[in-house]
Design a protein around this motif. Structure first.
Motif, short mmCIF file in Angstrom:
data_model
loop_
_atom_site.label_atom_id
_atom_site.label_comp_id
_atom_site.label_asym_id
_atom_site.label_seq_id
_atom_site.Cartn_x
_atom_site.Cartn_y
_atom_site.Cartn_z
N THR A 175 0.83 -1.21 0.00
CA THR A 175 0.00 0.00 0.00
C THR A 175 0.86 1.26 0.00
N ALA A 176 1.92 1.26 0.80
CA ALA A 176 2.78 2.44 0.88
C ALA A 176 3.49 2.70 -0.44
N LEU A 177 4.01 1.65 -1.07
CA LEU A 177 4.71 1.84 -2.34
C LEU A 177 3.75 2.23 -3.46
N ALA A 178 2.54 1.69 -3.43
CA ALA A 178 1.56 2.08 -4.45
C ALA A 178 1.21 3.56 -4.34
N LEU A 179 1.02 4.05 -3.12
CA LEU A 179 0.74 5.47 -2.94
C LEU A 179 1.96 6.34 -3.26
N ALA A 180 3.15 5.81 -3.01
CA ALA A 180 4.37 6.56 -3.32
C ALA A 180 4.59 6.70 -4.83
N SER A 181 3.93 5.86 -5.62
CA SER A 181 4.09 5.95 -7.08
C SER A 181 3.22 7.05 -7.69
N ILE A 182 2.36 7.68 -6.91
CA ILE A 182 1.46 8.70 -7.46
C ILE A 182 2.23 9.86 -8.11
N PRO A 183 3.28 10.42 -7.49
CA PRO A 183 4.00 11.51 -8.18
C PRO A 183 4.61 11.11 -9.52
N LEU A 184 4.86 9.82 -9.71
CA LEU A 184 5.46 9.37 -10.97
C LEU A 184 4.45 9.19 -12.09
N ILE A 185 3.18 9.01 -11.75
CA ILE A 185 2.17 8.70 -12.77
C ILE A 185 1.26 9.88 -13.08
N ILE A 186 1.36 10.98 -12.32
CA ILE A 186 0.43 12.09 -12.54
C ILE A 186 0.62 12.69 -13.93
N ARG A 187 1.82 13.11 -14.27
CA ARG A 187 2.05 13.78 -15.55
C ARG A 187 1.80 12.88 -16.75
N PRO A 188 2.28 11.62 -16.74
CA PRO A 188 1.96 10.75 -17.90
C PRO A 188 0.47 10.53 -18.08
N ILE A 189 -0.27 10.36 -16.98
CA ILE A 189 -1.72 10.15 -17.10
C ILE A 189 -2.40 11.41 -17.63
N ASP A 190 -1.96 12.59 -17.18
CA ASP A 190 -2.54 13.83 -17.71
C ASP A 190 -2.28 13.96 -19.21
N ALA A 191 -1.07 13.61 -19.64
CA ALA A 191 -0.75 13.71 -21.07
C ALA A 191 -1.57 12.71 -21.89
N ILE A 192 -1.72 11.49 -21.38
CA ILE A 192 -2.53 10.49 -22.09
C ILE A 192 -3.99 10.94 -22.18
N SER A 193 -4.50 11.51 -21.10
CA SER A 193 -5.89 11.98 -21.10
C SER A 193 -6.07 13.13 -22.09
N ASP A 194 -5.10 14.04 -22.16
CA ASP A 194 -5.17 15.12 -23.14
C ASP A 194 -5.18 14.57 -24.56
#
Length: 222
Positions: A175-194
């Motif tokens: 759970t801790a590592l999954a939540l720690a991955s959030i800063p790494l996936i924010i920008r790629p997910i925003d770009a994919i959504s755009d």
């Protein structure tokens, strides 16, 4: 002397600011802590989904209001006279081949006229602008992050099984590592959504596309 790296551009939209984007993941953080965290935090974490929903609604209403204001009060076009500087530069050059210079001047004037004749981007109706941002949030703030974090959590579960961790340690570890991955996936997910919105909703209804795709088109034209 080495060239200095260009500073990272911060979006002018406050709701797209890197720090503000963490509000979209409050729902996932609350669900994770509620499921795997201590019982004492459960009563507080149930309010975390409200943070995400409020963030999405406020951003949607903000884009609708902005489109409404632009529709009723369009900005005045600013005329920029840059021809005088170009003419002064051309006069300083050699005067041997007048015909070639006349052709170049004609080409330059034609290019300037083409740039001036380009109409400004039409302002979309407020309802379409609001639905555009709401659809983007459904992808960038709800569907794709939830799916991505679940896949990350499943992968960490497999890795924890490989390490043969005991159940309590494995639960908090994944759970801790999954939540720690959030800063790494924010920008790629925003770009994919755009990109998805540019290829679907924004193409069909004519709403403005993302700035990144606009910059890529300008580079291709150059």
């Amino acid at each position: 002397m080495g060239e200095k790296a260009a500073p990272q551009q911060v979006p002018t939209d406050p709701f797209r600011h890197p720090l503000a984007r963490y509000l979209a993941y409050a729902d996932e953080i609350g669900n994770a802590v509620t499921t795997y965290g201590p019982c004492g935090l459960t009563k507080y974490m149930r309010y975390f989904p409200t943070i995400t929903h409020t963030y999405i609604i406020m951003d949607t209403l903000s884009k609708g209001k902005k489109a409404y204001n632009l529709k009723n009060n369009p900005p005045k076009e600013e005329k920029k006279d840059e021809k005088e500087d170009n003419k002064d530069d051309k006069k300083k050059k050699g005067k041997d081949d007048k015909k070639s210079k006349d052709k170049k001047k004609g080409d330059d004037k034609g290019g300037e006229q083409d740039q001036e004749d380009k109409p400004p981007e039409p302002t979309p109706p407020p309802i379409l602008a609001a639905l555009d941002r709401y659809g983007w949030h459904m992808l960038a703030s709800v569907v794709i992050p939830r799916y991505t974090l679940r896949q990350v959590h499943c992968g960490l579960e497999v890795f924890a099984d490989f390490l043969r961790l005991c159940r309590p340690v494995r639960t908090y570890f994944t759970t801790a590592l999954a939540l720690a991955s959030i800063p790494l996936i924010i920008r790629p997910i925003d770009a994919i959504s755009d990109h998805i919105m540019d290829m679907s909703y924004r193409t069909v209804f004519g709403t403005p596309k993302s700035e990144e795709n606009k910059d890529e088109k300008k580079d291709e034209e150059k």
